[in-house]
Design a protein around this motif. Structure first.
Motif, short mmCIF file in Angstrom:
data_model
loop_
_atom_site.label_atom_id
_atom_site.label_comp_id
_atom_site.label_asym_id
_atom_site.label_seq_id
_atom_site.Cartn_x
_atom_site.Cartn_y
_atom_site.Cartn_z
N ALA A 7 -1.73 85.70 19.14
CA ALA A 7 -1.57 85.39 20.65
C ALA A 7 -0.48 86.74 21.08
O ALA A 7 0.84 86.53 19.93
CB ALA A 7 -1.51 84.41 21.11
N ALA A 8 -0.24 87.91 22.08
CA ALA A 8 1.06 89.08 22.30
C ALA A 8 2.06 87.60 22.77
O ALA A 8 1.59 86.66 23.80
CB ALA A 8 0.37 89.97 22.82
N VAL A 43 15.81 85.27 16.91
CA VAL A 43 14.98 85.13 17.06
C VAL A 43 13.73 86.03 16.28
O VAL A 43 12.99 85.50 15.45
CB VAL A 43 14.00 85.57 18.56
CG1 VAL A 43 11.77 84.99 18.62
CG2 VAL A 43 14.36 85.02 19.46
N ARG A 44 13.84 87.20 15.67
CA ARG A 44 13.61 87.95 15.25
C ARG A 44 13.57 87.66 13.43
O ARG A 44 12.20 87.08 12.42
CB ARG A 44 13.22 89.78 14.56
CG ARG A 44 12.73 91.02 13.33
CD ARG A 44 13.38 92.32 13.27
NE ARG A 44 14.53 92.30 14.01
CZ ARG A 44 14.79 93.24 13.66
NH1 ARG A 44 14.45 94.95 13.98
NH2 ARG A 44 16.53 93.59 13.61
N ALA A 102 7.65 82.78 17.57
CA ALA A 102 6.80 83.27 16.68
C ALA A 102 6.19 85.20 16.73
O ALA A 102 6.51 85.34 16.22
CB ALA A 102 5.43 82.12 16.34
N ALA A 103 5.34 85.08 18.24
CA ALA A 103 4.79 85.78 18.78
C ALA A 103 5.63 87.06 18.96
O ALA A 103 4.89 88.07 18.24
CB ALA A 103 3.73 86.01 19.60
N VAL A 144 5.93 90.90 16.21
CA VAL A 144 5.92 91.96 17.44
C VAL A 144 8.00 93.28 16.51
O VAL A 144 7.30 93.66 16.87
CB VAL A 144 5.56 91.99 18.25
CG1 VAL A 144 4.48 91.75 18.96
CG2 VAL A 144 6.76 91.82 19.19
N LEU A 145 8.58 91.89 16.58
CA LEU A 145 9.61 92.69 16.59
C LEU A 145 9.70 92.96 15.43
O LEU A 145 11.07 94.35 14.10
CB LEU A 145 10.92 91.94 16.80
CG LEU A 145 11.13 91.69 17.93
CD1 LEU A 145 12.26 90.44 18.49
CD2 LEU A 145 10.90 93.05 19.20
#
Length: 280
Positions: free
Chosen positions: A14-15, A82-83, A161-162, A166-167
């Motif tokens: 999921a994005a 977060v990343r 998590a997503a 993406v980062l």
């Protein structure tokens, strides 16, 4: 109200949806803005990242080489936290109680002395529990939004998590918008969503950092856009529909769109006119 569509990343996961509420957020407009983007570009630059709605929508398709930036150091540290350690961010959030007394105690602490993951968790906590999810600082740069008394969960682990996924590989910068674009090339594309020229009421909010974005900054911003145009760099700008904006960007393609401002206290004024300006 229909549930938002769940987008998928190229790997089938999921994005992410924006995990922060931000004044001027573009979640409702992200798809419409993307349709105006060039079909091909090398890197995607976004110097006024905020809540990241447009980038996250863009990242729901193919992987994006991106340079994401904001002048707010706490915000950029939150994305970095977060990343690098979203699980530690989530675990820290689980320890933060949502009460008025605890809110003001935590708000009073200086986040600069916290480890990166705890600093990220503190911003997410304050964003989710403060009044209307507003980010505002005083002249000293201290967060000063009152308690919101909302009973809501502080985070979605799937979104964190997503977001971390993406980062990966994204160039995150904390800098003024001009310096962010020092290395942009004609092969790249720039989306610019600066603080808006004032419309009145809560749409006027522009204290995301201890400095403010004033009319000389808008003049400087428009001059930069003209410099980028002369350098054959493609860009698209989101702005309020005001005479000043139309004057500053005279000669470029300007289209009016309708937008909704969730942070405005007056529900009758949440639907406002905005423009997108582009040089291609």
């Amino acid at each position: 109200m229909p549930r938002p569509k769940t987008y998928r990343l190229a790997d089938g996961t999921a994005a992410p949806r924006p995990f922060l509420k931000w004044a001027g957020g573009k979640q409702a407009l992200a798809a419409a803005l993307q349709k105006r983007f060039p079909d091909r570009f090398d890197r995607y630059f976004e110097p006024f990242l905020g809540g990241g709605s447009v980038f996250f929508a863009l990242a729901s398709g193919n992987p994006v080489r991106a340079v994401l930036a904001d002048e707010n150091p706490w915000l950029i540290d939150t994305y970095r936290g977060v990343r690098s350690a979203w699980r530690r961010v989530a675990a820290t959030l689980d320890t933060l109680p949502n009460t008025k007394a605890d809110y003001y105690r935590l708000r009073a602490e200086d986040p600069a002395g916290l480890p990166l993951h705890a600093r990220a968790a503190r911003l997410i906590y304050l964003n989710k529990t403060c009044f209307r999810g507003l980010f505002r600082v005083n002249r000293a740069g201290r967060f000063n939004v009152p308690y919101g008394a909302y009973d809501r969960r502080l985070y979605d682990p799937n979104d964190l998590a997503a977001t971390a996924r993406v980062l990966r590989g994204v160039d995150l910068r904390c800098a003024d918008f001009e310096s962010v674009l020092d290395d942009v090339t004609p092969k790249d594309f720039v989306y610019l969503d600066p603080p808006y020229v004032k419309l009145g009421g809560h749409a006027d909010f522009n204290r995301y950092t201890k400095g403010q974005f004033r009319e000389p900054d808008h003049d400087r911003f428009a001059a930069l856009c003209r410099d980028l145009d002369r350098a054959h760099v493609r860009w698209l700008v989101s702005q309020s529909d005001t005479p000043l904006v139309r004057k500053l960007f005279r000669g470029f393609r300007i289209q009016r769109i309708d937008a909704r401002r969730e942070i405005n206290l007056d529900a009758t004024r949440r639907n406002v006119g905005e423009v997108v300006v582009q040089n291609y």
